[in-house]
Design an enzyme around this catalytic site. Structure first.
Site, PDB file in Angstrom:
ATOM      1  N   GLY A  13      -9.792  13.647  -2.509  1.00 22.63           N
ATOM      2  CA  GLY A  13     -10.180  14.748  -2.019  1.00 22.63           C
ATOM      3  C   GLY A  13      -9.623  15.073  -0.460  1.00 22.63           C
ATOM      4  O   GLY A  13      -9.647  14.017   0.131  1.00 22.63           O
ATOM      5  N   ARG A  27       4.502   9.927  14.544  1.00 19.24           N
ATOM      6  CA  ARG A  27       4.809  10.062  15.820  1.00 19.24           C
ATOM      7  C   ARG A  27       4.853   8.333  16.147  1.00 19.24           C
ATOM      8  O   ARG A  27       5.607   7.769  16.887  1.00 19.24           O
ATOM      9  CB  ARG A  27       4.161  10.774  16.821  1.00 19.24           C
ATOM     10  CG  ARG A  27       4.073  12.160  16.357  1.00 19.24           C
ATOM     11  CD  ARG A  27       3.956  13.010  17.509  1.00 19.24           C
ATOM     12  NE  ARG A  27       4.456  14.258  17.345  1.00 19.24           N
ATOM     13  CZ  ARG A  27       4.106  15.570  17.913  1.00 19.24           C
ATOM     14  NH1 ARG A  27       3.388  15.308  19.119  1.00 19.24           N
ATOM     15  NH2 ARG A  27       4.645  16.558  17.509  1.00 19.24           N
ATOM     16  N   GLY A 104      -9.667   8.141  -0.363  1.00 24.25           N
ATOM     17  CA  GLY A 104     -11.228   7.644  -0.439  1.00 24.25           C
ATOM     18  C   GLY A 104     -10.961   6.165  -1.203  1.00 24.25           C
ATOM     19  O   GLY A 104      -9.818   5.603  -1.331  1.00 24.25           O
ATOM     20  N   SER A 107      -8.518   6.108  -3.985  1.00 22.73           N
ATOM     21  CA  SER A 107      -7.045   5.902  -3.650  1.00 22.73           C
ATOM     22  C   SER A 107      -6.891   4.549  -3.079  1.00 22.73           C
ATOM     23  O   SER A 107      -5.490   3.793  -3.418  1.00 22.73           O
ATOM     24  CB  SER A 107      -6.760   6.801  -2.549  1.00 22.73           C
ATOM     25  OG  SER A 107      -7.069   8.149  -2.679  1.00 22.73           O
ATOM     26  N   ILE A 129     -14.680  12.991   3.328  1.00 20.45           N
ATOM     27  CA  ILE A 129     -16.099  13.375   4.272  1.00 20.45           C
ATOM     28  C   ILE A 129     -17.340  12.625   3.951  1.00 20.45           C
ATOM     29  O   ILE A 129     -18.320  12.818   4.660  1.00 20.45           O
ATOM     30  CB  ILE A 129     -16.198  15.011   4.119  1.00 20.45           C
ATOM     31  CG1 ILE A 129     -16.586  15.277   2.726  1.00 20.45           C
ATOM     32  CG2 ILE A 129     -15.119  15.713   4.563  1.00 20.45           C
ATOM     33  CD1 ILE A 129     -17.184  16.676   2.724  1.00 20.45           C
ATOM     34  N   MET A 172     -22.783  18.108   0.075  1.00 20.42           N
ATOM     35  CA  MET A 172     -22.010  17.130  -0.618  1.00 20.42           C
ATOM     36  C   MET A 172     -22.209  15.672  -0.619  1.00 20.42           C
ATOM     37  O   MET A 172     -23.104  15.350   0.580  1.00 20.42           O
ATOM     38  CB  MET A 172     -20.608  17.159  -0.201  1.00 20.42           C
ATOM     39  CG  MET A 172     -19.893  18.346  -1.031  1.00 20.42           C
ATOM     40  SD  MET A 172     -18.182  18.275  -0.497  1.00 20.42           S
ATOM     41  CE  MET A 172     -17.381  19.546  -1.961  1.00 20.42           C
ATOM     42  N   ARG A 174     -22.201  12.450  -3.289  1.00 16.97           N
ATOM     43  CA  ARG A 174     -22.124  12.067  -4.706  1.00 16.97           C
ATOM     44  C   ARG A 174     -22.932  10.653  -4.774  1.00 16.97           C
ATOM     45  O   ARG A 174     -23.919  10.489  -5.712  1.00 16.97           O
ATOM     46  CB  ARG A 174     -20.982  11.822  -5.634  1.00 16.97           C
ATOM     47  CG  ARG A 174     -20.581  13.149  -6.345  1.00 16.97           C
ATOM     48  CD  ARG A 174     -19.020  13.098  -6.904  1.00 16.97           C
ATOM     49  NE  ARG A 174     -18.271  12.462  -5.665  1.00 16.97           N
ATOM     50  CZ  ARG A 174     -16.942  12.125  -5.698  1.00 16.97           C
ATOM     51  NH1 ARG A 174     -16.329  12.414  -6.797  1.00 16.97           N
ATOM     52  NH2 ARG A 174     -16.370  11.672  -4.696  1.00 16.97           N
ATOM     53  N   SER A 218     -42.051  28.928   6.739  1.00 14.65           N
ATOM     54  CA  SER A 218     -40.508  28.776   6.071  1.00 14.65           C
ATOM     55  C   SER A 218     -40.288  27.298   6.373  1.00 14.65           C
ATOM     56  O   SER A 218     -40.432  26.591   7.250  1.00 14.65           O
ATOM     57  CB  SER A 218     -39.671  29.752   6.684  1.00 14.65           C
ATOM     58  OG  SER A 218     -39.442  29.113   7.949  1.00 14.65           O
ATOM     59  N   HIS A 256     -17.343  23.501  -1.552  1.00 13.95           N
ATOM     60  CA  HIS A 256     -16.411  23.170  -0.843  1.00 13.95           C
ATOM     61  C   HIS A 256     -15.957  23.522   0.378  1.00 13.95           C
ATOM     62  O   HIS A 256     -15.183  23.028   1.212  1.00 13.95           O
ATOM     63  CB  HIS A 256     -15.141  23.457  -1.937  1.00 13.95           C
ATOM     64  CG  HIS A 256     -14.976  22.840  -3.050  1.00 13.95           C
ATOM     65  ND1 HIS A 256     -15.685  22.861  -4.151  1.00 13.95           N
ATOM     66  CD2 HIS A 256     -13.987  21.367  -3.112  1.00 13.95           C
ATOM     67  CE1 HIS A 256     -15.160  21.837  -5.045  1.00 13.95           C
ATOM     68  NE2 HIS A 256     -14.420  21.315  -4.112  1.00 13.95           N
ATOM     69  N   ARG A 259     -15.597  20.851   3.094  1.00 12.35           N
ATOM     70  CA  ARG A 259     -14.390  20.073   3.054  1.00 12.35           C
ATOM     71  C   ARG A 259     -13.269  20.552   3.997  1.00 12.35           C
ATOM     72  O   ARG A 259     -12.515  19.682   4.221  1.00 12.35           O
ATOM     73  CB  ARG A 259     -13.645  19.981   1.705  1.00 12.35           C
ATOM     74  CG  ARG A 259     -14.485  18.892   0.800  1.00 12.35           C
ATOM     75  CD  ARG A 259     -13.946  17.779   0.285  1.00 12.35           C
ATOM     76  NE  ARG A 259     -12.663  18.213  -0.680  1.00 12.35           N
ATOM     77  CZ  ARG A 259     -12.533  17.944  -1.869  1.00 12.35           C
ATOM     78  NH1 ARG A 259     -13.681  17.456  -2.314  1.00 12.35           N
ATOM     79  NH2 ARG A 259     -11.652  18.573  -2.470  1.00 12.35           N
TER      80      ARG A 259
HETATM   81  P1  ATP Z   1     -12.316  11.124  -2.807  1.00 15.34           P
HETATM   82  O1  ATP Z   1     -13.294   9.943  -2.077  1.00 15.34           O
HETATM   83  O2  ATP Z   1     -12.372  12.113  -1.806  1.00 15.34           O
HETATM   84  O3  ATP Z   1     -12.825  11.574  -4.051  1.00 15.34           O
HETATM   85  P2  ATP Z   1     -10.745   9.052  -3.602  1.00 15.34           P
HETATM   86  O4  ATP Z   1      -9.586   8.665  -3.093  1.00 15.34           O
HETATM   87  O5  ATP Z   1     -11.752   8.389  -4.014  1.00 15.34           O
HETATM   88  O6  ATP Z   1     -11.247  10.283  -2.638  1.00 15.34           O
HETATM   89  P3  ATP Z   1      -9.982   9.743  -6.462  1.00 15.34           P
HETATM   90  O7  ATP Z   1      -9.745  10.737  -7.330  1.00 15.34           O
HETATM   91  O8  ATP Z   1     -11.036   8.643  -6.746  1.00 15.34           O
HETATM   92  O9  ATP Z   1     -10.381   9.880  -5.063  1.00 15.34           O
HETATM   93  O10 ATP Z   1      -8.553   8.637  -6.507  1.00 15.34           O
HETATM   94  C1  ATP Z   1      -7.515   9.388  -5.967  1.00 15.34           C
HETATM   95  C2  ATP Z   1      -6.399   8.621  -7.029  1.00 15.34           C
HETATM   96  O11 ATP Z   1      -6.276   7.356  -6.670  1.00 15.34           O
HETATM   97  C3  ATP Z   1      -6.443   9.031  -8.478  1.00 15.34           C
HETATM   98  O12 ATP Z   1      -6.168  10.191  -8.763  1.00 15.34           O
HETATM   99  C4  ATP Z   1      -5.445   7.907  -9.030  1.00 15.34           C
HETATM  100  O13 ATP Z   1      -4.052   8.293  -8.905  1.00 15.34           O
HETATM  101  C5  ATP Z   1      -5.779   6.816  -7.836  1.00 15.34           C
HETATM  102  N1  ATP Z   1      -6.585   5.694  -8.563  1.00 15.34           N
HETATM  103  C6  ATP Z   1      -7.998   5.904  -8.426  1.00 15.34           C
HETATM  104  N2  ATP Z   1      -8.312   4.781  -9.212  1.00 15.34           N
HETATM  105  C7  ATP Z   1      -7.520   4.182  -9.723  1.00 15.34           C
HETATM  106  C8  ATP Z   1      -7.188   2.881 -10.774  1.00 15.34           C
HETATM  107  N3  ATP Z   1      -8.351   2.215 -11.039  1.00 15.34           N
HETATM  108  N4  ATP Z   1      -5.998   2.567 -10.768  1.00 15.34           N
HETATM  109  C9  ATP Z   1      -4.803   3.243 -10.320  1.00 15.34           C
HETATM  110  N5  ATP Z   1      -4.997   4.269  -9.638  1.00 15.34           N
HETATM  111  C10 ATP Z   1      -6.100   4.756  -9.347  1.00 15.34           C
END
Ligand code: ATP
Length: 326
Positions: A13, A27, A104, A107, A129, A172, A174, A218, A256, A259
């Site tokens: 996200g 930079r 996050g 990732s 966020i 937001m 979760r 209120s 959204h 964000r």
């Molecule tokens: P946010 O907290 O905003 O949701 P995030 O980084 O946690 O951000 P995710 O959708 O969970 O978002 O992960 C982003 C990407 O990281 C996924 O689309 C995938 O490409 C990669 N990823 C997540 N988990 C795995 C995993 N177990 N193995 C390989 N790649 C992964």
């Protein structure tokens, strides 16, 4: 190994401040005579070879822009070994020595797997966020989101007061109630429902009755989207309405809009400091670390710890919120 080229990508996200951190990475590379490559659309862009050279001019005018200039994506393909192999082929093709991942916990999970498989050094910048990562008191974008939520609820409050209404506002979060708890205190919420504190509907009703008895006509209840009681905020409002037939209850889901927006001063400074440290950490030969912020200082945490641990709610804030509901 001397690092000659660093790639940077934004994943998961988007969050305000991602552009600021990207600018700082580019930079700092330039300052240290290191080439910088921007990977578009997160890990999917690494697989699809959407990689372009970035220089100081490429990141002009983005320090104040929300979202991410590199676009963000969620990549199912990167979760497979074949997908990651394709991604690594592009890493080799472009002579990339190390990667900065702004994203996050998902990732960072993908980053760790990729680093282990192909021995490519990776540093993470927590761009989300939700503030749900261990090893930093603030993730990048969290402060901006808090201010956005506060301003939005202030506007809702005007209507709540004018019409003697009870508002349930879903924000937001979760898995973590940081946004709800802090914005709730900032707007003077009657109750704050967060996943970490299991306030049931009975307790909520008691609190609302108390506030009515005290003469409040209120009220605002802030509900984190991950809270058990408020999971379906519309249903929750119906159940509460049954107990308060003379209250007009309205629901607002902020969604959204939380964000987006221009990063606050705090997030711009934080993103810049994080970007600089990310590159310097790679130059110093370290990897598998997340850049965090604690007690005014930039700190490093192993990516494994950042993912596994969670960022705990501050009990003092819960106490403060309770006292304010007297
Ligand atoms: P946010 O907290 O905003 O949701 P995030 O980084 O946690 O951000 P995710 O959708 O969970 O978002 O992960 C982003 C990407 O990281 C996924 O689309 C995938 O490409 C990669 N990823 C997540 N988990 C795995 C995993 N177990 N193995 C390989 N790649 C992964």
């Amino acid at each position: 190994m001397k690092i000659k080229k660093i790639a940077v990508l934004t994943s998961g996200g988007d969050s305000p401040g991602m552009n600021t951190a990207l600018r700082a990475v580019v930079r700092t590379c330039s300052y240290n005579n290191i080439q910088c490559a921007g990977v578009y659309r997160g890990f999917q862009g690494l697989i699809n070879d959407e990689i372009k050279t970035l220089n100081t001019r490429s990141v002009r005018g983005i320090i104040n822009r929300g979202g991410t200039m590199l676009y963000s994506a969620r990549s199912e393909e990167f979760k497979s070994k074949d997908g990651r192999k394709k991604a690594y082929e592009n890493v080799k093709k472009h002579n990339i020595d190390a990667i900065v991942v702004i994203g996050g916990d998902g990732s960072f999970t993908g980053s760790l797997i990729f680093e282990k498989e192909f021995k490519i050094p990776i540093i993470g910048i927590p761009g989300t966020i939700d503030n749900d990562l261990f090893g930093t008191s603030h993730t990048l974008g969290y402060d901006t989101a808090l201010n956005t939520v506060m301003e939005a609820i202030d506007k809702i409050r005007d209507t709540a007061i004018s019409h003697d209404r009870l508002f349930f506002v879903e924000v937001m979060g979760r898995d973590a109630g940081h946004i709800a708890l802090n914005s709730g205190i900032a707007i003077g919420a009657q109750e704050i429902l967060i996943p970490e504190l299991k306030i049931g509907i009975d307790e909520l009703v008691i609190s609302l009755k108390k506030s009515k008895k005290a003469g409040k006509s209120s009220s605002i209840v802030v509900v984190a989207e991950g809270d058990d009681t408020g999971k379906n905020v519309f249903e929750l409002s119906k159940r509460v309405e049954e107990k308060f037939p003379d209250y007009e209850i309205k629901v607002s889901v902020l969604g959204h809009m939380q964000r987006g927006g221009s990063p606050t001063c705090f997030d711009r400074v934080l993103g810049t400091r994080m970007g600089v440290t990310a590159v310097e950490t790679l130059i110093n030969g370290q990897s598998s670390k997340m850049i965090g912020f604690k007690e005014g200082k930039i700190v490093l945490t192993p990516l494994t710890a950042a993912i596994k641990g969670n960022s705990k709610i501050n009990p003092e804030l819960i106490r403060v919120a309770e006292i304010m509901n007297v």
